[in-house]
Design an enzyme around this catalytic site. Structure first.
Site, PDB file in Angstrom:
ATOM      1  CG  ASP A  16      -1.691   1.221   1.425  1.00 53.71           C
ATOM      2  OD1 ASP A  16      -2.409   1.612   0.498  1.00 53.71           O
ATOM      3  OD2 ASP A  16      -1.567   1.842   2.511  1.00 53.71           O
ATOM      4  CG  ASP A  18      -1.287   7.655   0.206  1.00 53.24           C
ATOM      5  OD1 ASP A  18      -0.159   8.043  -0.143  1.00 53.24           O
ATOM      6  OD2 ASP A  18      -2.297   7.768  -0.512  1.00 53.24           O
ATOM      7  CG  HIS A  26      -7.423  13.838   4.400  1.00 54.76           C
ATOM      8  ND1 HIS A  26      -8.105  12.667   4.650  1.00 54.76           N
ATOM      9  CD2 HIS A  26      -8.315  14.710   3.882  1.00 54.76           C
ATOM     10  CE1 HIS A  26      -9.369  12.838   4.303  1.00 54.76           C
ATOM     11  NE2 HIS A  26      -9.524  14.066   3.834  1.00 54.76           N
ATOM     12  CG  ASN A  59      -8.101   1.615  -2.766  1.00 60.25           C
ATOM     13  OD1 ASN A  59      -7.928   0.850  -3.702  1.00 60.25           O
ATOM     14  ND2 ASN A  59      -8.769   1.264  -1.679  1.00 60.25           N
ATOM     15  CB  SER A  61     -11.066   7.598  -3.906  1.00 62.38           C
ATOM     16  OG  SER A  61     -10.750   8.173  -2.658  1.00 62.38           O
ATOM     17  CB  CYS A  97      -8.131   1.594  -7.659  1.00 65.68           C
ATOM     18  SG  CYS A  97      -9.918   1.792  -7.831  1.00 65.68           S
TER      19      CYS A  97
END
Length: 193
Positions: A16, A18, A26, A59, A61, A97
């Site tokens: 992973d 972050d 964030h 991820n 997003s 993603c």
């Protein structure tokens, strides 16, 4: 004619980004916001020396939410490669993603098969790079990382001391460095069996 002997699929450590490879932020959107976790160079080099491919599975997003674009994402990943390269570590691939069902960018706003906890990025990497998932590890700091690894058939390692128990990883540690070293020891003990 000598028959062709099939090559054995390579092992991988899926990482992973972050909160695992880099310090938690964030929705980082600029390369300067990526700062490596302390002391990860040596254990990553050791795993690479043992024949593991090192692959980022992340991820992102923030793309679906319109917080940054693909140009910014590529710049962040170029910085990540450079930061690790300065410590003698080479990433074999990065899979990101961009999707989220509640995103504001229409082309990324849907339920996909790649967003962790779905195993899509790991399965794609296994196809692309001829990886043996049963001999590989997924390392992350969140339950979705562990679930994605479980669903893909890897062993799993969780960074952090506050574990909620669902799902349970094979290895845990307070820091990424500690977790990577434990994976190295597990790998050594597997060879000795």
């Amino acid at each position: 004619m000598t028959p062709r002997v099939p090559t054995r699929a390579q092992r991988a450590v899926f990482l992973d980004r972050d909160g695992t490879l880099t310090q938690p932020r964030h929705y980082p959107s600029h390369p300067d916001e990526l700062i490596l976790q302390p002391n990860i160079g040596a254990p990553l080099r050791a795993l690479q020396k043992e024949g593991f491919a090192l692959i980022v599975i992340t991820n992102q997003s923030g793309l679906a939410r319109g917080m940054f674009d693909t140009t910014a994402l590529y710049a962040m990943h170029n910085r990540l490669r450079a930061l690790l390269g300065s410590q003698g570590v080479r990433l074999d691939a990065i899979y990101a993603c961009p999707h989220h069902p509640e995103g504001s960018v229409p082309r990324y706003r849907f339920v996909c098969r790649c967003r962790k906890p779905a195993p899509g990025m790991l399965l794609q990497a296994a196809r692309d790079l001829t990886l043996d998932l049963s001999r590989s590890w997924m390392v992350g700091d969140a339950p979705c990382d562990i679930e994605a690894g479980n669903r893909a058939g890897t062993r799993t390692a969780r960074v952090g001391t506050e574990l909620d128990g669902h799902p349970s990883p094979d290895v845990t540690g307070a820091t990424t460095s500690e977790v990577l070293r434990r994976i190295g020891r597990e790998t050594t003990s597997d060879h000795e069996r």
